[in-house]
Design a protein around this motif. Structure first.
Motif, mmCIF file in Angstrom:
data_model
loop_
_atom_site.group_PDB
_atom_site.id
_atom_site.type_symbol
_atom_site.label_atom_id
_atom_site.label_comp_id
_atom_site.label_asym_id
_atom_site.label_seq_id
_atom_site.Cartn_x
_atom_site.Cartn_y
_atom_site.Cartn_z
ATOM 1 N N GLN A 111 25.992 48.496 50.571
ATOM 2 C CA GLN A 111 25.870 47.293 51.408
ATOM 3 C C GLN A 111 25.822 46.066 50.494
ATOM 4 O O GLN A 111 25.295 46.135 49.390
ATOM 5 N N THR B 127 32.951 39.594 52.875
ATOM 6 C CA THR B 127 33.414 40.767 53.631
ATOM 7 C C THR B 127 34.398 41.523 52.734
ATOM 8 O O THR B 127 34.915 40.954 51.762
ATOM 9 N N VAL B 128 34.649 42.778 53.087
ATOM 10 C CA VAL B 128 35.616 43.566 52.310
ATOM 11 C C VAL B 128 36.997 42.902 52.380
ATOM 12 O O VAL B 128 37.733 42.850 51.391
ATOM 13 N N GLU B 129 37.309 42.361 53.546
ATOM 14 C CA GLU B 129 38.607 41.702 53.722
ATOM 15 C C GLU B 129 38.776 40.546 52.728
ATOM 16 O O GLU B 129 39.837 40.360 52.132
ATOM 17 N N VAL C 74 37.185 40.239 49.798
ATOM 18 C CA VAL C 74 37.304 40.807 48.452
ATOM 19 C C VAL C 74 38.744 41.274 48.218
ATOM 20 O O VAL C 74 39.384 40.904 47.224
ATOM 21 N N MET C 75 39.262 42.055 49.149
ATOM 22 C CA MET C 75 40.610 42.622 48.991
ATOM 23 C C MET C 75 41.668 41.517 48.978
ATOM 24 O O MET C 75 42.616 41.561 48.195
ATOM 25 N N THR D 298 38.274 47.843 41.995
ATOM 26 C CA THR D 298 38.813 47.570 43.319
ATOM 27 C C THR D 298 40.070 46.700 43.199
ATOM 28 O O THR D 298 40.054 45.683 42.523
ATOM 29 N N HIS E 109 41.112 54.841 46.245
ATOM 30 C CA HIS E 109 39.879 54.095 46.519
ATOM 31 C C HIS E 109 38.966 54.870 47.474
ATOM 32 O O HIS E 109 38.439 54.340 48.455
ATOM 33 N N ASN F 159 28.149 42.520 40.976
ATOM 34 C CA ASN F 159 29.020 43.640 41.374
ATOM 35 C C ASN F 159 28.184 44.909 41.555
ATOM 36 O O ASN F 159 26.961 44.865 41.534
ATOM 37 N N HIS G 27 37.498 53.932 41.250
ATOM 38 C CA HIS G 27 37.199 54.354 42.624
ATOM 39 C C HIS G 27 38.168 55.413 43.143
ATOM 40 O O HIS G 27 38.261 55.621 44.356
#
Ligand code: ADE
Length: 290
Positions: free
Chosen positions: A181, A237-239, A241-242, A18, A71, A200, A67
């Protein structure tokens, strides 16, 4: 197609996770669309040209985006057998695999790097996890799921970048969960009680298949969050992580460059060629061989 001067010379691969869908700053010499008996890999395998900044030597490096190029492949959908088989088919013997991870320990802060030395399997058995089935039985050793020779090189490179803002933890137990999830708080605390350092969704079965294919494999983890156990920070949250991946991209790129420089040295040729892993499978096959 692979230009003839690169044939039989690609020994090192980088698997990007990612936030690392490509490796900017390296010259692309080929993009290989490979088919394997286990299907197509997550992305074309790009062959990059790396010039070692120490020896000046030219080294080809294979790059694969776990991914997908955009992605688009979830962790449980990654075609791991095709990925490992495709890398092996172009001659790869050593894999440096990147992964964003949640931290299960206060001391591992978001944006820190970890070179894990152990894994706890919390996947659910839904991912194809072996090359050996349908009449061929093999049991490869997996007590040390990562390659200690490659790990030594990686750790030295990480520490050499400390002055430039890279924080590296030399060891750690990586919990690999199924996802997609994130964990519950009770699970997160259970993993902490297991002695987990980071978590992970990607180390397995990638590392197991690499071992079956006799590849030297080491993961480099980049912490992006405190999962959901930490009482004074927001749940992952994904935000999050990114955002942390993006903020850390420069360091990740420096880290890859340093590792590739080190692996290109003649003194590391034996490590890269993974001679110590040769024959591991031959002696692991328990089906009578005729
Ligand atoms: N990848 C990045 N952060 C994660 C987390 N908290 N849990 C699982 N996988 C992750």
């Amino acid at each position: 197609a692979l230009p003839s001067e690169y044939k039989d010379h690609v020994r090192i691969a980088v698997i990007g996770g990612t936030g690392i869908q490509d490796l900017p700053g390296f010259t692309k010499v080929a993009s290989l669309d490979i088919d394997t008996p286990w299907g197509k890999p997550s992305s074309p395998i790009t062959i990059l040209h790396h010039q070692c900044s120490v020896s000046g030597k030219d080294v080809p490096v294979a790059f694969l985006s776990r991914h997908g190029t955009h992605h688009q492949i979830a962790p449980h959908e990654v075609p791991n057998r095709a990925n490992i088989a495709a890398l092996r088919s172009v001659g790869v013997r050593t894999v440096i695999a990147f992964s964003a991870v949640g931290s299960l320990q206060e001391a591992i802060k978001p944006r820190d790097f970890v070179v894990p030395d152990q894994i706890i399997d919390r996947t659910k058995g839904v991912r194809p996890f072996t090359f050996f089935e349908g009449g061929v039985v093999a049991h490869v050793p997996f007590g040390d799921p990562f390659d200690e020779n490659v790990a030594k090189v990686v750790r030295a490179c990480g520490h050499s970048l400390e002055g430039e803002g890279v924080v590296l933890h030399d060891r750690g137990t990586l919990v690999c969960m199924e996802g997609p999830q994130f964990s519950t708080r009770a699970e997160s605390n259970m993993y902490r009680s297991f002695g987990g350092s980071v978590i992970n969704m990607s180390a397995l079965p990638e590392s197991k298949l690499a071992r079956e294919a006799e590849l030297a494999y080491q993961m480099i983890c980049m912490s992006t969050d405190y999962d959901c156990w930490h009482e004074s920070t927001a749940d992952v949250t994904v935000e999050m992580v990114m955002g942390n991946m993006k903020a850390n991209a420069v360091n990740a790129r420096r880290f890859v460059g340093a590792v590739l420089d080190a692996l290109a040295l003649d003194s590391n040729a034996e490590t890269v060629n993974a001679k110590h892993l040769e024959g591991g499978v031959k002696f692991g096959i328990s089906t009578p061989q005729t």
